[in-house]
Structures are given as C-alpha cells and as structure tokens.
Design a protein around this motif. Structure first.
Motif, mmCIF file in Angstrom:
data_model
loop_
_atom_site.group_PDB
_atom_site.id
_atom_site.type_symbol
_atom_site.label_atom_id
_atom_site.label_comp_id
_atom_site.label_asym_id
_atom_site.label_seq_id
_atom_site.Cartn_x
_atom_site.Cartn_y
_atom_site.Cartn_z
ATOM 1 N N ALA A 1 3.970 8.919 4.408
ATOM 2 C CA ALA A 1 4.620 8.788 5.375
ATOM 3 C C ALA A 1 4.746 7.202 6.036
ATOM 4 O O ALA A 1 5.703 6.415 6.007
ATOM 5 C CB ALA A 1 3.767 9.370 7.060
ATOM 6 N N ARG A 2 3.459 6.528 5.391
ATOM 7 C CA ARG A 2 3.633 5.138 5.585
ATOM 8 C C ARG A 2 4.556 4.469 4.142
ATOM 9 O O ARG A 2 4.955 3.289 4.373
ATOM 10 C CB ARG A 2 2.077 4.529 5.173
ATOM 11 N N GLU B 1 5.855 11.560 13.912
ATOM 12 C CA GLU B 1 7.234 11.152 13.284
ATOM 13 C C GLU B 1 7.092 12.073 11.881
ATOM 14 O O GLU B 1 8.053 12.209 11.449
ATOM 15 C CB GLU B 1 7.182 9.938 12.957
ATOM 16 N N VAL B 2 6.122 12.810 11.483
ATOM 17 C CA VAL B 2 6.047 13.676 10.392
ATOM 18 C C VAL B 2 6.771 14.793 10.592
ATOM 19 O O VAL B 2 6.578 15.577 11.649
ATOM 20 C CB VAL B 2 4.670 13.575 9.666
ATOM 21 N N VAL B 3 7.729 15.453 9.803
ATOM 22 C CA VAL B 3 8.269 16.705 9.953
ATOM 23 C C VAL B 3 7.810 17.676 8.723
ATOM 24 O O VAL B 3 8.080 17.552 7.618
ATOM 25 C CB VAL B 3 9.858 16.335 9.633
ATOM 26 N N LEU C 1 1.458 5.830 -1.429
ATOM 27 C CA LEU C 1 2.596 5.540 -1.888
ATOM 28 C C LEU C 1 3.294 4.329 -0.912
ATOM 29 O O LEU C 1 3.243 4.542 0.038
ATOM 30 C CB LEU C 1 3.431 6.924 -1.459
ATOM 31 N N THR C 2 3.683 3.473 -1.504
ATOM 32 C CA THR C 2 4.043 2.177 -0.467
ATOM 33 C C THR C 2 5.537 1.991 -0.638
ATOM 34 O O THR C 2 6.130 1.659 0.326
ATOM 35 C CB THR C 2 3.329 1.029 -1.246
ATOM 36 N N GLU C 3 6.196 2.348 -1.833
ATOM 37 C CA GLU C 3 7.673 2.328 -1.992
ATOM 38 C C GLU C 3 8.199 2.660 -3.120
ATOM 39 O O GLU C 3 7.506 3.124 -4.228
ATOM 40 C CB GLU C 3 7.957 0.660 -2.258
ATOM 41 N N VAL D 1 -2.940 12.619 1.742
ATOM 42 C CA VAL D 1 -1.680 12.536 1.067
ATOM 43 C C VAL D 1 -0.313 12.361 1.992
ATOM 44 O O VAL D 1 0.377 11.610 1.716
ATOM 45 C CB VAL D 1 -1.366 13.807 0.138
ATOM 46 N N ILE D 2 -0.281 13.322 2.926
ATOM 47 C CA ILE D 2 0.933 13.268 3.836
ATOM 48 C C ILE D 2 0.925 11.835 4.463
ATOM 49 O O ILE D 2 2.057 11.297 4.551
ATOM 50 C CB ILE D 2 0.704 14.400 4.926
#
Length: 207
Positions: free
Chosen positions: A10-11, A43-45, A173-175, A5-6
């Motif tokens: 992120a993508r 890059e994930v926080v 999740l793309t946009e 999911v994360i």
C-alpha cells in the motif's frame, strides 16, 4: 506477515489486494486481516480470489470482501455477488465463457490461463467482434516492459500474475518502473505466509 506485506504494498501504491483462498481456516484469517485493515488502513481494498462456489463466496462477503475472483465462470457466484453489489471477476477461457459472463453482469473478465488460451493474439481476436469486452489476463504476463506493453497493446484493461517475492523481514515495495503510463497496482497475497512472503502484482491501465 500478511499485514506487513499488504501495508508495504500500500505504501508503494498497491492498495487493492486479492487474498488467495487457500487452506483450512483461510476465511477466518481473512476476516482478522480485514478487520485490522479497516481499523488502521481504510484505504486498502481487500478482496478474495480462487473462489469456485457460492458458499465460499458468501463466507468471504460476510467478512467484508470487496470483490471476488474465480479461476472459472461460476454463475452462482455471480448471483451472490450481484445481490451484494460486489464486483465479480470470473475466469474465462473462451468467447463463450466471456459472453456468458457478460450475461451474468460481469464487467471485467479474467482470462485464465492467459498464455494457454492464445495470449495477446486471443485478446485481439476477441475484441474484433466484441470491442466492448474488458479483459484481465492471469498467467503469461512477465514483469518486464515488453511483455506488459504487448498485452496492453492487444487491448487488455489489466494484467495479473506479475510475481513479486521477498523475505519476510525485508519485503518492501516503494515504486514500480515499467516505462509505461502510471498504473494502479494490486497484490494477490497467499494466506499461509511463513518465512517467505509471496504476492502477485496486478497492473491496471486505469488510474
């Protein structure tokens, strides 16, 4: 499942993720996920939410949490986060709560529950005498342009609890198209995900 999911989020641009503190051994799972993300997706926080005491905050900070979110204002949690120079977003339901949060060094306050304490009208009322306040409502924000525009028009800096849910095998999740200015997107991920993944999207006006 959490990692899938994360990474999908992120993508799609959602690189700031709030992991919800739920259930036994949640902090251990958080640590495992964070170690993997640091190795593969730096890059994930990753931060922690639903923290109501300083001991719990310390457990997650020691596992690398980059920020802490609470449903209420907990001075001891603010102190722990300040010592570690980690951002703390406390839940506030009144002007008094907001003032106390500022005294404790909190830059952004979480308006909880957003719709129950007066919605966008409350935000406008608070920003009259306190134009410097930065409010992020949790609850009462619908995933449509009209709702989000109303809240941002009232003066919020971020909004959360726009619900996103998807099957484990098909989550992507793309946009995000809201007809608004580009937004920074973050997710709140429930730690105990089985056949169905659930997340909350948080939309911020800052890019």
């Amino acid at each position: 499942v959490c990692l899938n999911v994360i990474r999908a989020a992120a993508r799609g641009g959602a690189k700031v993720v709030e992991f919800t503190n739920r259930g036994d051994f949640a902090c251990d799972l958080f640590g495992e996920i964070n170690r993997e993300l640091i190795r593969t997706d730096p890059e994930v926080v990753l931060g922690i939410g639903s923290v109501v005491d300083s001991g719990t905050a310390a457990l997650y900070l020691n596992r690398g949490a980059r920020f802490v979110v609470s449903p209420c204002l907990v001075p001891d949690v603010a102190k722990v986060c300040n010592r570690r120079m980690v951002a703390y977003f406390p839940g506030c339901g009144s002007v008094t709560d907001i003032g106390e949060a500022h005294e404790l060094g909190c830059d952004i306050v979480k308006l909880f529950h957003g719709s129950s304490v007066g919605g966008p009208d409350f935000v406008k009322a608070v920003k009259g005498p306190m134009p410097w306040v930065k409010i992020m409502p949790s609850g009462g924000v619908d995933p449509d342009e009209a709702s989000i525009a109303k809240w941002f028009g009232a003066g919020i800096v971020a909004a959360c609890d726009v619900v996103v849910a998807a099957e484990e095998a098909s989550f992507a999740l793309t946009e995000v198209k809201l007809g608004l200015a580009p937004a920074v997107i973050s997710l709140t991920v429930l730690p105990r995900l089985t056949s169905r993944a659930a997340a909350w999207a948080c939309l911020s006006g800052a890019t």
